[in-house]
Scaffold this motif. Structure first.
Motif, short mmCIF file in Angstrom:
data_model
loop_
_atom_site.label_atom_id
_atom_site.label_comp_id
_atom_site.label_asym_id
_atom_site.label_seq_id
_atom_site.Cartn_x
_atom_site.Cartn_y
_atom_site.Cartn_z
N ALA A 167 0.84 -1.21 0.00
CA ALA A 167 0.00 0.00 0.00
C ALA A 167 0.87 1.25 0.00
N ILE A 168 1.93 1.22 0.81
CA ILE A 168 2.85 2.37 0.87
C ILE A 168 3.53 2.56 -0.48
N LEU A 169 3.95 1.46 -1.09
CA LEU A 169 4.61 1.52 -2.40
C LEU A 169 3.66 2.08 -3.46
N TYR A 170 2.42 1.58 -3.48
CA TYR A 170 1.44 2.11 -4.44
C TYR A 170 1.18 3.60 -4.20
N GLY A 171 1.19 3.99 -2.93
CA GLY A 171 1.00 5.41 -2.60
C GLY A 171 2.10 6.28 -3.17
#
Length: 198
Positions: A4-8
């Protein structure tokens, strides 16, 4: 969570929110995600993120009670982050007004505040415009009266049209006479220097 952090970081917010909501079931983290990722961004960006989270909550329909309550809490906790018109189009018809009453109250309050702030800004702009107009009138000074008895200071002919040039010393001339006088004064001013060079 790492995904999720990477996609953000890649600005793929829908994928990140989908992971937080549907896989991790961490609704608080999903709200925090919207707040953190919209920091120091414009209002449209912030609204887009919150609307995206709402649509992620509502994609499952009304079958999942936890998602419904998360959507209601999101709306009621952050009414200023939503466009009320768009929200009313996407929420299910089965939702009661009482369920959304905190959101609706906040949205109406925000709408009234925005309208009043717009009126204040408009009033200030009109006042500033009035000040500039007043300054412009002050700069113009006393009116200049043009009669048949007044003659052009260059050609000594009377004025046939209400168009003229006023010199700093108060004398007046036809516009074409003033232009010719300015042109001739430039020629005479530059001729001695040109003769010295030759």
């Amino acid at each position: 969570m790492e995904s999720a952090i990477l996609y953000g970081k890649l600005e793929e917010h829908e994928k990140a929110l989908h992971i937080l909501v549907h896989e991790l079931k961490d609704f608080h983290a999903a709200e925090d995600y919207c707040v953190w990722n919209s920091e120091n961004r414009d209002v449209q960006y912030r609204q887009r993120l919150f609307h995206l989270l709402l649509s992620v909550y509502l994609t499952a329909g009304t079958s999942d009670c936890a998602l419904v309550m998360a959507a209601v809490d999101l709306l009621n906790n952050h009414p200023a982050e939503f466009d009320a018109g768009l929200v009313l189009q996407v929420v299910p018809d089965s939702w009661s007004v009482q369920l959304l009453s905190p959101f609706l109250a906040g949205a109406v309050r925000q709408s009234i505040h925005t309208r009043r702030m717009t009126q204040v800004a408009l009033g200030l702009a009109q006042a500033e415009n009035l000040i500039y107009k007043h300054e412009k009138v002050k700069q113009k000074g006393a009116p200049i009266l043009l009669s048949d008895k007044k003659v052009c200071q260059v050609c000594q002919n009377p004025f046939c049209e209400p168009v003229f040039v006023r010199f700093p010393n108060g004398s007046m001339a036809h516009t074409h006479c003033a232009a010719n006088r300015h042109l001739n004064s430039n020629v005479t001013h530059h001729s001695p220097s040109s003769s010295n060079q030759t």
